[in-house]
Scaffold this motif. Sequence first.
Motif, PDB file in Angstrom:
ATOM      1  N   VAL A   1       0.856  -1.185   0.000  1.00 45.16           N
ATOM      2  CA  VAL A   1       0.000   0.000   0.000  1.00 45.16           C
ATOM      3  C   VAL A   1       0.891   1.234   0.000  1.00 45.16           C
ATOM      4  CG1 VAL A   1      -1.844   1.225   1.187  1.00 45.16           C
ATOM      5  CG2 VAL A   1      -1.716  -1.245   1.369  1.00 45.16           C
ATOM      6  N   THR A   2       0.541   2.213  -0.812  1.00 45.18           N
ATOM      7  CA  THR A   2       1.225   3.494  -0.773  1.00 45.18           C
ATOM      8  C   THR A   2       0.241   4.538  -0.272  1.00 45.18           C
ATOM      9  OG1 THR A   2       2.630   2.882  -2.598  1.00 45.18           O
ATOM     10  CG2 THR A   2       2.461   5.215  -2.133  1.00 45.18           C
ATOM     11  N   ALA A   3       0.714   5.386   0.611  1.00 41.62           N
ATOM     12  CA  ALA A   3      -0.172   6.407   1.158  1.00 41.62           C
ATOM     13  C   ALA A   3       0.452   7.778   0.975  1.00 41.62           C
ATOM     14  CB  ALA A   3      -0.426   6.156   2.635  1.00 41.62           C
ATOM     15  N   SER A   4      -0.381   8.753   0.730  1.00 43.63           N
ATOM     16  CA  SER A   4       0.107  10.122   0.749  1.00 43.63           C
ATOM     17  C   SER A   4      -0.751  10.908   1.724  1.00 43.63           C
ATOM     18  CB  SER A   4       0.030  10.743  -0.642  1.00 43.63           C
ATOM     19  OG  SER A   4      -1.268  11.202  -0.888  1.00 43.63           O
ATOM     20  N   VAL A   5      -0.111  11.861   2.389  1.00 46.95           N
ATOM     21  CA  VAL A   5      -0.830  12.699   3.345  1.00 46.95           C
ATOM     22  C   VAL A   5      -0.633  14.146   2.961  1.00 46.95           C
ATOM     23  CG1 VAL A   5      -0.876  13.513   5.722  1.00 46.95           C
ATOM     24  CG2 VAL A   5      -0.724  11.085   5.261  1.00 46.95           C
ATOM     25  N   SER A   6      -1.725  14.862   2.839  1.00 45.74           N
ATOM     26  CA  SER A   6      -1.644  16.305   2.632  1.00 45.74           C
ATOM     27  C   SER A   6      -2.345  16.959   3.794  1.00 45.74           C
ATOM     28  CB  SER A   6      -2.335  16.716   1.337  1.00 45.74           C
ATOM     29  OG  SER A   6      -1.892  15.899   0.291  1.00 45.74           O
ATOM     30  N   GLY A   7      -1.663  17.835   4.413  1.00 42.07           N
ATOM     31  CA  GLY A   7      -2.377  18.506   5.485  1.00 42.07           C
ATOM     32  C   GLY A   7      -1.462  19.118   6.515  1.00 42.07           C
ATOM     33  N   PRO A   8      -1.975  20.020   7.301  1.00 44.01           N
ATOM     34  CA  PRO A   8      -3.326  20.585   7.187  1.00 44.01           C
ATOM     35  C   PRO A   8      -3.454  21.529   5.999  1.00 44.01           C
ATOM     36  CG  PRO A   8      -2.171  21.357   9.163  1.00 44.01           C
ATOM     37  CD  PRO A   8      -1.221  20.532   8.421  1.00 44.01           C
ATOM     38  N   ILE A   9      -4.461  21.311   5.197  1.00 40.79           N
ATOM     39  CA  ILE A   9      -4.727  22.192   4.073  1.00 40.79           C
ATOM     40  C   ILE A   9      -6.131  22.765   4.214  1.00 40.79           C
ATOM     41  CG2 ILE A   9      -3.145  21.130   2.420  1.00 40.79           C
ATOM     42  CD1 ILE A   9      -5.441  19.458   1.396  1.00 40.79           C
ATOM     43  N   GLU A  10      -6.457  23.662   3.306  1.00 38.95           N
ATOM     44  CA  GLU A  10      -7.756  24.324   3.389  1.00 38.95           C
ATOM     45  C   GLU A  10      -8.872  23.316   3.109  1.00 38.95           C
ATOM     46  OE1 GLU A  10     -10.086  28.069   1.349  1.00 38.95           O
ATOM     47  OE2 GLU A  10      -8.019  27.644   0.789  1.00 38.95           O
ATOM     48  N   ALA A  11      -9.881  23.355   3.935  1.00 46.22           N
ATOM     49  CA  ALA A  11     -10.978  22.408   3.758  1.00 46.22           C
ATOM     50  C   ALA A  11     -12.029  23.001   2.839  1.00 46.22           C
ATOM     51  CB  ALA A  11     -11.601  22.076   5.102  1.00 46.22           C
ATOM     52  N   GLN A  12     -12.706  22.123   2.152  1.00 41.57           N
ATOM     53  CA  GLN A  12     -13.852  22.589   1.382  1.00 41.57           C
ATOM     54  C   GLN A  12     -14.909  23.092   2.340  1.00 41.57           C
ATOM     55  OE1 GLN A  12     -15.792  20.067  -1.399  1.00 41.57           O
ATOM     56  NE2 GLN A  12     -13.870  19.420  -2.347  1.00 41.57           N
ATOM     57  N   ARG A  13     -15.726  23.967   1.833  1.00 41.56           N
ATOM     58  CA  ARG A  13     -16.716  24.602   2.691  1.00 41.56           C
ATOM     59  C   ARG A  13     -17.570  23.577   3.442  1.00 41.56           C
ATOM     60  NH1 ARG A  13     -19.131  29.701   2.227  1.00 41.56           N
ATOM     61  NH2 ARG A  13     -20.248  30.060   4.167  1.00 41.56           N
ATOM     62  N   ARG A  14     -18.034  22.550   2.725  1.00 43.28           N
ATOM     63  CA  ARG A  14     -18.963  21.618   3.384  1.00 43.28           C
ATOM     64  C   ARG A  14     -18.272  20.705   4.390  1.00 43.28           C
ATOM     65  NH1 ARG A  14     -19.309  16.712  -0.718  1.00 43.28           N
ATOM     66  NH2 ARG A  14     -17.260  17.099  -1.517  1.00 43.28           N
ATOM     67  N   ASP A  15     -16.937  20.525   4.243  1.00 45.71           N
ATOM     68  CA  ASP A  15     -16.216  19.670   5.187  1.00 45.71           C
ATOM     69  C   ASP A  15     -15.677  20.459   6.377  1.00 45.71           C
ATOM     70  OD1 ASP A  15     -16.582  17.537   3.517  1.00 45.71           O
ATOM     71  OD2 ASP A  15     -14.713  17.897   2.433  1.00 45.71           O
ATOM     72  N   GLU A  16     -15.749  21.774   6.275  1.00 45.61           N
ATOM     73  CA  GLU A  16     -15.119  22.604   7.287  1.00 45.61           C
ATOM     74  C   GLU A  16     -15.797  22.436   8.640  1.00 45.61           C
ATOM     75  OE1 GLU A  16     -13.748  26.592   5.813  1.00 45.61           O
ATOM     76  OE2 GLU A  16     -15.007  27.181   7.499  1.00 45.61           O
ATOM     77  N   HIS A  17     -15.003  22.283   9.652  1.00 43.52           N
ATOM     78  CA  HIS A  17     -15.544  22.184  10.999  1.00 43.52           C
ATOM     79  C   HIS A  17     -14.925  23.297  11.829  1.00 43.52           C
ATOM     80  CE1 HIS A  17     -16.628  20.712  14.928  1.00 43.52           C
ATOM     81  NE2 HIS A  17     -17.375  19.764  14.363  1.00 43.52           N
ATOM     82  N   ALA A  18     -15.760  23.972  12.609  1.00 39.15           N
ATOM     83  CA  ALA A  18     -15.288  25.169  13.310  1.00 39.15           C
ATOM     84  C   ALA A  18     -14.260  24.864  14.381  1.00 39.15           C
ATOM     85  CB  ALA A  18     -16.476  25.888  13.924  1.00 39.15           C
ATOM     86  N   TYR A  19     -14.272  23.646  14.918  1.00 35.32           N
ATOM     87  CA  TYR A  19     -13.395  23.378  16.058  1.00 35.32           C
ATOM     88  C   TYR A  19     -12.307  22.356  15.784  1.00 35.32           C
ATOM     89  CZ  TYR A  19     -17.232  25.710  18.340  1.00 35.32           C
ATOM     90  OH  TYR A  19     -18.197  26.616  18.668  1.00 35.32           O
ATOM     91  N   GLU A  20     -12.401  21.670  14.688  1.00 37.77           N
ATOM     92  CA  GLU A  20     -11.411  20.614  14.472  1.00 37.77           C
ATOM     93  C   GLU A  20     -11.140  20.402  12.997  1.00 37.77           C
ATOM     94  OE1 GLU A  20     -13.671  17.651  16.588  1.00 37.77           O
ATOM     95  OE2 GLU A  20     -14.317  16.792  14.696  1.00 37.77           O
ATOM     96  N   ALA A  21     -10.062  19.694  12.742  1.00 40.72           N
ATOM     97  CA  ALA A  21      -9.712  19.396  11.355  1.00 40.72           C
ATOM     98  C   ALA A  21     -10.579  18.256  10.859  1.00 40.72           C
ATOM     99  CB  ALA A  21      -8.244  19.011  11.272  1.00 40.72           C
ATOM    100  N   HIS A  22     -10.867  18.288   9.589  1.00 37.93           N
ATOM    101  CA  HIS A  22     -11.613  17.193   8.970  1.00 37.93           C
ATOM    102  C   HIS A  22     -10.598  16.186   8.443  1.00 37.93           C
ATOM    103  CE1 HIS A  22     -14.706  15.162   6.707  1.00 37.93           C
ATOM    104  NE2 HIS A  22     -13.953  15.254   5.627  1.00 37.93           N
ATOM    105  N   VAL A  23     -10.762  14.943   8.806  1.00 39.81           N
ATOM    106  CA  VAL A  23      -9.864  13.907   8.309  1.00 39.81           C
ATOM    107  C   VAL A  23     -10.564  13.214   7.151  1.00 39.81           C
ATOM    108  CG1 VAL A  23      -8.613  11.799   8.866  1.00 39.81           C
ATOM    109  CG2 VAL A  23      -8.832  13.594  10.571  1.00 39.81           C
ATOM    110  N   ASP A  24      -9.921  13.239   6.006  1.00 38.79           N
ATOM    111  CA  ASP A  24     -10.525  12.652   4.817  1.00 38.79           C
ATOM    112  C   ASP A  24      -9.663  11.473   4.385  1.00 38.79           C
ATOM    113  OD1 ASP A  24     -12.141  12.320   2.618  1.00 38.79           O
ATOM    114  OD2 ASP A  24     -10.968  13.687   1.378  1.00 38.79           O
ATOM    115  N   VAL A  25     -10.240  10.318   4.308  1.00 36.77           N
ATOM    116  CA  VAL A  25      -9.494   9.126   3.910  1.00 36.77           C
ATOM    117  C   VAL A  25     -10.043   8.633   2.578  1.00 36.77           C
ATOM    118  CG1 VAL A  25      -8.760   6.812   4.578  1.00 36.77           C
ATOM    119  CG2 VAL A  25      -9.176   8.517   6.332  1.00 36.77           C
ATOM    120  N   VAL A  26      -9.174   8.373   1.651  1.00 37.31           N
ATOM    121  CA  VAL A  26      -9.587   7.833   0.355  1.00 37.31           C
ATOM    122  C   VAL A  26      -8.845   6.525   0.143  1.00 37.31           C
ATOM    123  CG1 VAL A  26      -9.748   8.268  -2.112  1.00 37.31           C
ATOM    124  CG2 VAL A  26      -9.843  10.176  -0.523  1.00 37.31           C
TER     125      VAL A  26
END
Lengths: 363, 253
Positions: free
Chosen positions: B30-55
């Motif tokens: 398995v190869t993984a890449s991590v980007s972050g912290p980067i700007e979140a899309q509006r709908r994923d944005e959370h006021a108090y915490e980072a959104h973790v997105d796994v693909v």
Amino acid sequence: MTTTPTVSLPAPIFAKVTPRPFLLRGLANPPSPDLPPARTNGRGPRETRPISVNASSLSHAHGSALVRVGDTTVLCGVRGELLPVESIPQFRPLDKNAALTEKEGGGGNNDVIGRGELKDYDLLVPNIELATGSAPQFLPGVPPTALAQTLSTRVYSLLHSTGLVEAGDLRVWYKPGGGHKTGEDVDMGEGEGGGEGEGEEDRVVAYWVLYIDLQFASFDGNPFDVAWAAVVAALRDTRLPVARWDPDRETVVCSRTESRKLNVRGLPVACSAAVFVKKESSEKGARTKQGDYWLLLDPDRLEETLCREVITMVVDSSDGETRIKSIEKHGGTIIGRELIRGYAGVAAKRSIEVKKAVEAMES
Amino acid sequence: MTATTAPEAALGVLPRADGSAKYSHAGYTVTASVSGPIEAQRRDEHAYEAHVDVVVRPAAGVGGTRERHLESILQSTLAQIILIKNFPRSLIQIVLQVEDSPENDYVNTKLVQASLNFAIMPALIQTAVLALLSAGVPMRATLTATAVAMAHRDGAKKTIVDPTPRDIETAQSVHVFAFTSRDELLLAESEGDFTVEEWDDVCETAKKVCCHSAPAKEGMAMVLDDEDVGGPDMRQFLRSTMKSKVDADLHWK
């Protein structure tokens, strides 16, 4: 005379503005010391909602069930469709031993082969639809949400791992050496069938594919437990018409009058809980103390949004001993080994409740 | 490929990602890449915490319902160890590409399979953790994960660490466990037919694999390494991988 105005919010607004303190209030400090801690829905932490099951609600499905747990309502319909073996790519005829064991009533080896068939030919097709309007978060016109996809994977996986449906029930045989039953549909005499079938071996000519469709009519938390109960109840209710191969018409014909019940193995019951913690875990990794968290059984929609850690255990205690069929626990570290061991008892208790409801509906 | 091969890992394999890792073990790569912290899309944005997105991308074809399920499990697991409160309104994206998975010679291999794949989960978790470490994302703890199958062979119960697809098919039950570096059970997924006692035994085996060398007795661990745990020592592996990477990076000093 002046009184200090007190600000009081109606419960729904309180819940909307600050959901966490809203739920915490009843659990951490009950209104009076005599009262036990309660959730906002009036239940105790380990109290589930009563389940009600109604079978055969759909007239055009081969089996169906409507299951209701609190405000979560799921309708499940099972419809069988015939899949001729010619349309199966990479079809491998059953070896004779398997066919033999099936006649004798099944065995251990047959079980493994049967599971292979169910999986290889995709004979069980569950699909879950979270209807628009069943809860505010489901919007119209969007592709299936991650939740719907996750749920259908879990149902699919559990259907196979529990071996709920036996492959033997889904096989349609051609038995040239006799065993024909005269149904209403048969317009040829029985004697004619034997002519070309002479010397041929019994073979599987088609399979039933079960389309298991689940529709959430209303959604108030705990979707998997309810969906799974609906699947089990609907499969137990399923009657497939007796089908056989007609060698003259070279097609599978179904009887209009005769039907056969599916053999559903056991009665696995899912039991979910969510962990509500007083304070979101801090950076320092201080372990959450006993009394700073609550295991909320059968969480509703508000509770699900506030809990990260969830556990689902599927148990089957239909034949006396409690066997665990699946454990899914993720999203936190509070549920450790001890708690999971203890949770098996909680799940077993719930399974008896659900079993009663399912069996009451059938009798 | 035998299941007992030692895990292998490389860090920083992708030059343009914030962090990346390639991990292979038990037939999975398995190869993984991590980007972050980067700007979140509006709908994923959370006021108090980072959104973790796994693909999760499978080795062949496009992801289906099974990958969505894996993603949701990984998301809730990784969000527990990443200090998401430190990065409000941002996004940490983890992309996991499965490169290689062991073949099962006994069945028709279908491209799209809907049922859960337990054996791949530890590889995905381990790769994600390595990539997060490589990206320098602040974490509360690290994770080690393993898969254990329980089979009845010749009338006796047998636990198999890192089972092959064939093992899984014939096993009575399959389990995946992930432990944090504080020995806490973070993830437990099981399927099959088992009792509470059997589960407890399997959990003990998994704990030995995942948490073999406690940080306090690091020196001792070397001595005790020959203790038979039936699998690789995952925590030691994580530590030595990071150590060799750090050594290589600071070589110029």
